[in-house]
Design a protein around this motif. Structure first.
Motif, mmCIF file in Angstrom:
data_model
loop_
_atom_site.group_PDB
_atom_site.id
_atom_site.type_symbol
_atom_site.label_atom_id
_atom_site.label_comp_id
_atom_site.label_asym_id
_atom_site.label_seq_id
_atom_site.Cartn_x
_atom_site.Cartn_y
_atom_site.Cartn_z
ATOM 1 N N HIS A 91 -21.370 13.535 31.850
ATOM 2 C CA HIS A 91 -22.509 13.812 32.875
ATOM 3 C C HIS A 91 -22.543 12.904 33.984
ATOM 4 O O HIS A 91 -22.630 13.085 35.150
ATOM 5 C CB HIS A 91 -23.861 14.028 32.389
ATOM 6 N N ASP A 92 -22.696 11.495 33.608
ATOM 7 C CA ASP A 92 -22.589 10.515 34.493
ATOM 8 C C ASP A 92 -21.225 9.659 34.206
ATOM 9 O O ASP A 92 -21.140 8.841 33.567
ATOM 10 C CB ASP A 92 -23.808 9.441 33.963
ATOM 11 N N PRO A 93 -20.031 9.904 35.079
ATOM 12 C CA PRO A 93 -18.893 9.586 35.072
ATOM 13 C C PRO A 93 -18.694 7.823 35.315
ATOM 14 O O PRO A 93 -17.867 7.058 34.925
ATOM 15 C CB PRO A 93 -17.858 10.378 36.085
ATOM 16 N N VAL A 94 -19.792 7.483 35.826
ATOM 17 C CA VAL A 94 -19.829 5.779 36.227
ATOM 18 C C VAL A 94 -20.267 5.186 35.084
ATOM 19 O O VAL A 94 -19.284 4.339 34.679
ATOM 20 C CB VAL A 94 -20.686 5.633 37.542
ATOM 21 N N SER A 95 -21.192 5.587 34.654
ATOM 22 C CA SER A 95 -21.655 4.803 33.312
ATOM 23 C C SER A 95 -20.727 4.898 32.220
ATOM 24 O O SER A 95 -20.581 3.924 31.439
ATOM 25 C CB SER A 95 -23.109 5.340 32.971
ATOM 26 N N TYR A 96 -20.184 6.155 32.183
ATOM 27 C CA TYR A 96 -19.223 6.247 31.180
ATOM 28 C C TYR A 96 -18.056 5.446 31.119
ATOM 29 O O TYR A 96 -17.418 5.068 30.277
ATOM 30 C CB TYR A 96 -19.111 7.864 30.959
ATOM 31 N N ALA A 97 -17.481 5.540 32.489
ATOM 32 C CA ALA A 97 -16.358 4.783 32.569
ATOM 33 C C ALA A 97 -16.534 3.113 32.376
ATOM 34 O O ALA A 97 -15.725 2.623 31.462
ATOM 35 C CB ALA A 97 -15.841 4.989 34.056
ATOM 36 N N ARG A 98 -17.908 2.565 32.507
ATOM 37 C CA ARG A 98 -18.147 1.215 32.436
ATOM 38 C C ARG A 98 -17.948 1.082 31.014
ATOM 39 O O ARG A 98 -17.833 -0.057 30.507
ATOM 40 C CB ARG A 98 -19.421 0.997 33.144
#
Length: 393
Positions: free
Chosen positions: A262-269
């Motif tokens: 849902h939140d690709p930025v937080s997931y990626a980090r």
């Protein structure tokens, strides 16, 4: 306002704390003419002079050119998927006030109403001084200031609803971050700087000697939609094989067999941090085993392999852009900074392998963005001031 007056204001904005003598040298005029210009701009409440920081040298104390305490200001705005932020910025780029909030309703009319209310409050704090606005948004912006942000359902919305006055500029977040890096960040002084920003996809811009290249329609910099990715992967933009789908959080999730986050930025980090920790553990175990004359078996973690795959895809694409644009410097923002810190060797290996042979002896450096998360809103402020200065009376 005379051309010289405009040029002097641009010098003061670009070089905060410049002395009158140094400004005169930069403009190629005599000190007498500079004194006259400064006096005229002081009377117009645009510039003032203030004591310079003590240097310890003998002689008359030096003064520097500063924004007038009652002078004009701009509002720099950043609208993201999650919220909004407004900064009041003076000549020279310093922020006087910053307010922010999260979206309670992501419909465009609701966002406009919230931002307008916050702007009205700033008007009351700085009566008569807010003269322009620059806005950073997560989508494509046309030359007619219409926004299309597919992921948020904002299609062909009118950005001028945020600021009905004359001096208003808006741009894609990655493009404005590029402008800020060239003005006050890691790309200062570059001839042609390439900036890439990975968030929910990949965007960026090329800046030619300080001038942001926006293209014929205003849509330039959509590097994430170049076909550097897997042609079997569909992109929300409607194309297949987009580079952004190979380097963002959705790419990591796909390699790990996870559903699209849902939140690709937080997931990626989270994945990158976990992969680095796992990799560090493997290296420590190997080092201890080698000291004891033994060895450690086992493969790298799936997370580390996914990060390396994405890092290599990033490096290959950067090589393609450097070959095509002849950039002399590349800056990375957003998740790109995390990837560079975690897997620089993998990025660099793929980058060098993809460069033309004539570039490999002295490849343009790949650097983390100096302004970090503030890049887009800093760029919005820079573009607002650039547009306002010629209008000042």
């Amino acid at each position: 306002m005379t051309t010289r007056s405009v040029e002097l204001l641009r010098v003061v904005h670009a070089h905060p704390g410049v002395t009158r003598a140094d400004a005169a040298r930069r403009l190629g005029i005599g000190t007498g003419a500079a004194t006259e210009l400064v006096s005229r701009l002081a009377q117009a409440h645009l510039l003032a002079e203030a004591p310079a920081a003590p240097s310890g040298a003998r002689g008359r104390p030096t003064t520097v050119l500063v924004p007038h305490p009652d002078g004009p200001l701009v509002v720099a705005a950043e609208i993201t998927h999650e919220g909004w932020r407004l900064d009041v910025v003076e000549l020279g780029g310093a922020t006087l006030t910053s307010v922010s909030g999260t979206h309670t309703d992501t419909s465009w009319p609701s966002v406009v109403a919230t931002v307008n209310a916050a702007t009205d409050a700033l008007y009351k704090t700085y009566p008569g001084r807010l003269r322009a606005m620059g806005v950073s948004v997560p989508g494509t912006v046309s030359r007619t200031l219409r926004l299309d942000a597919t992921n948020l359902g904002w299609h062909d919305v009118d950005l001028t609803e945020l600021w009905p006055s004359t001096v208003f500029v808006a741009g894609n977040d990655a493009s404005l971050a590029a402008a800020a890096e060239s003005a006050r960040g890691a790309a200062t002084g570059a001839r042609l700087a390439l900036h890439l920003r990975i968030e929910g996809g990949l965007g960026g811009a090329a800046v030619d000697q300080g001038r942001l290249l926006i293209g014929a329609s205003g849509y330039s910099g959509e590097f994430g939609h170049m076909p550097f990715g897997d042609p079997g992967i569909s992109c929300p933009c409607g194309a297949r094989g987009c580079w952004g789908t190979a380097v963002d959080g959705t790419a990591l999730a796909r390699h790990l067999g996870h559903p699209a986050p849902h939140d690709p930025v937080s997931y990626a980090r989270r994945v990158i941090a976990s992969a680095v920790a796992s990799r560090h553990g493997v290296l420590v175990a190997e080092s201890l085993a080698a000291a004891d004359g033994g060895s450690v078996g086992g493969a790298e973690s799936g997370e580390w392999q996914a990060v390396c795959t994405v890092a290599a895809a990033l490096g290959r694409g950067i090589a393609g852009l450097v070959n095509g644009l002849d950039a002399d410097l590349v800056t990375l923002g957003g998740v790109g900074v995390d990837l560079l810190a975690a897997a620089e060797a993998e990025i660099q290996a793929a980058y060098r392998a993809g460069l033309m042979a004539i570039r490999r002896d002295d490849p343009p450096p790949i650097l983390p963005a100096a302004l970090g998360a503030d890049g887009p809103i800093a760029g919005a402020g820079e573009e607002a001031w650039s547009s306002l200065i010629p209008h000042l009376a």
